[in-house]
Design an enzyme around this catalytic site. Structure first.
Site, mmCIF file in Angstrom:
data_model
loop_
_atom_site.group_PDB
_atom_site.id
_atom_site.type_symbol
_atom_site.label_atom_id
_atom_site.label_comp_id
_atom_site.label_asym_id
_atom_site.label_seq_id
_atom_site.Cartn_x
_atom_site.Cartn_y
_atom_site.Cartn_z
ATOM 1 N N THR A 37 0.823 -1.207 0.000
ATOM 2 C CA THR A 37 0.000 0.000 0.000
ATOM 3 C C THR A 37 0.861 1.264 0.000
ATOM 4 O OG1 THR A 37 -0.068 -0.327 2.372
ATOM 5 C CG2 THR A 37 -2.050 -0.928 1.150
ATOM 6 N N SER A 128 17.768 -4.350 4.676
ATOM 7 C CA SER A 128 18.372 -3.300 3.848
ATOM 8 C C SER A 128 17.946 -1.913 4.310
ATOM 9 C CB SER A 128 18.050 -3.511 2.363
ATOM 10 O OG SER A 128 16.679 -3.693 2.179
ATOM 11 N N ASP A 172 9.374 0.746 5.006
ATOM 12 C CA ASP A 172 10.449 0.099 5.773
ATOM 13 C C ASP A 172 11.343 1.125 6.451
ATOM 14 O OD1 ASP A 172 9.361 -2.072 4.505
ATOM 15 O OD2 ASP A 172 10.998 -2.295 3.067
#
Ligand code: GLA
Length: 381
Positions: A37, A128, A172
């Site tokens: 999303t 990452s 993230d």
């Protein structure tokens, strides 16, 4: 000192013959709900986890930036005034952050920098992003610059999009930079409004690694993003955030089946994520769990990003958790981890059910961890 802290300091000293001036940690994240999303300008709700990346740094006024990746026993050395892509791998995350800092007007010093982490790679827990956030943060700390965590996260995201070449959203990096201990974070990925939601006292989050390491995720990931963008164009909206189910129904004759299903996932997932924030805030684990189960169905049937092992693991966990909670595959997809939320007193039973009922594709018992929401990135010494 944790194992990670000891390993980092010892590794720094072994690589560079001195001790670091400062150490920064940045956590991995698990997304409770709101999958694929973020790049549709929608909503996501992650928590930061105890697994993290740590970066130790000793700046020097000039000379190259020397980097030791302790987990890989590999190194790098480059001119921080002119970082160039190195052809992939962890080096480009570091170089990409330095490149973006320079574009933002920061004069990045040379020096020695060591990296160590506890986040298993390829498990969908954002190793990452946490590396990018940790590197950006340690350089800014060394320069005495204090940035808003969201600005720092967006810089880290640009490193991944522009330098590494994965067109990721901002979930993230914001999760790693801007979370608060004990809280989930509802992110409005368009306005960047953040809402901290206290985790109910008697709830726990369990992460089970399916053992399916993400393979071609980056190609598939970018392809999903293109399908979403194409759906938004057909619907005549800037992003799928701006569409609802009625608009989709009206436009479905103009869309192929696959595009329709991708759009339906994103549109319904945005609604579920907002509902889940209310459910979690009021401690209603039954409602939260139902939304996570629906999310799992939607990402399996409409978005096409689950694989048989994660489908099986999520079904097993949902059965073991019962009515008060739920489980779903988390992260970019095509394997990785399944996240569950449940009452504390159910955790041991759920864990046993997973140990008895699930084997990774190589026949091993899966790695299971129980997580309390961790704090976002910051200095440790
Ligand atoms: C990856 C990306 C994120 C997000 C998730 C899916 O983790 O890096 O930006 O799109 O997948 O929700």
């Amino acid at each position: 000192m944790t194992d990670l802290a000891t390993r980092l300091t010892a590794g720094f000293t072994a690589a560079f013959g001195s001790t670091p001036d400062l150490v920064v940690r940045a956590p991995g994240r698990v997304n409770l709900i709101g999958e694929h999303t973020d790049y549709n300008d929608g909503f996501a709700m992650p928590i930061a986890i105890g697994q993290e990346t740590r970066v130790a740094f000793r700046p020097r006024p000039d000379g190259p930036l020397n980097v030791a990746a302790l987990d890989f026993a590999e190194g790098d050395s480059f001119n921080p005034a002119n970082p160039q892509p190195s052809g992939g791998g962890w080096r480009d995350y570091v170089r990409g952050v330095v490149s973006q800092l320079r574009l933002a007007g920061v004069t990045v010093p040379g020096g020695d920098l060591a990296i160590a982490g506890s986040i298993a790679k390829g498990t969908g827990l954002s190793s990452s992003a946490s590396l990018e956030v940790a590197v950006a943060r340690v350089i800014l700390e060394a320069l005495g610059q204090s940035w808003n965590p969201v600005d720092l996260a967006l810089l880290a995201q640009r490193a991944e999009c522009d330098f590494v070449g994965v067109r990721c959203g901002n979930l993230d990096q914001i999760a790693s930079a801007a979370t608060t201990a004990g809280h989930a974070l509802l992110i409005d990925c368009r306005t960047l409004d953040l809402r901290q939601i206290a985790m109910p006292d008697d709830a726990v989050v369990m992460i089970v690694q399916s053992g399916v390491v993400r393979g071609l995720v980056d190609g598939e990931y970018n392809r999903r993003r293109e399908e979403c963008e194409s759906a938004a164009r057909i619907l005549g909206v800037p992003a799928l955030r701006d569409a609802d189910e009625a608009m989709l129904e009206a436009a479905k004759v103009r869309m192929d089946e696959s595009t329709l299903r991708r759009a339906r996932h994103v549109i319904t997932e945005n609604r579920r994520t907002l509902d889940a924030a209310e459910a979690l805030a009021s401690g209603n684990l039954a409602a939260m769990g139902a939304l996570m189960r629906e999310s799992q169905q939607s990402q399996a049937q409409d978005f096409g990003i689950t694989v048989p092992p994660t489908d099986a693991l999520a079904a097993l966990m949902n059965h073991a958790i019962g009515d008060e909670g739920g489980a779903r595959q988390t992260g970019g997809g095509f394997g990785g981890a399944v996240v569950g939320i449940m009452r504390k007193h159910r955790a041991a039973e759920v864990q046993n059910a997973v140990i008895e009922g699930y084997r990774t594709p190589t026949g091993e018992a899966p790695t299971i961890c129980i997580e309390a929401p961790a704090a976002g990135a910051g200095p440790v010494i």
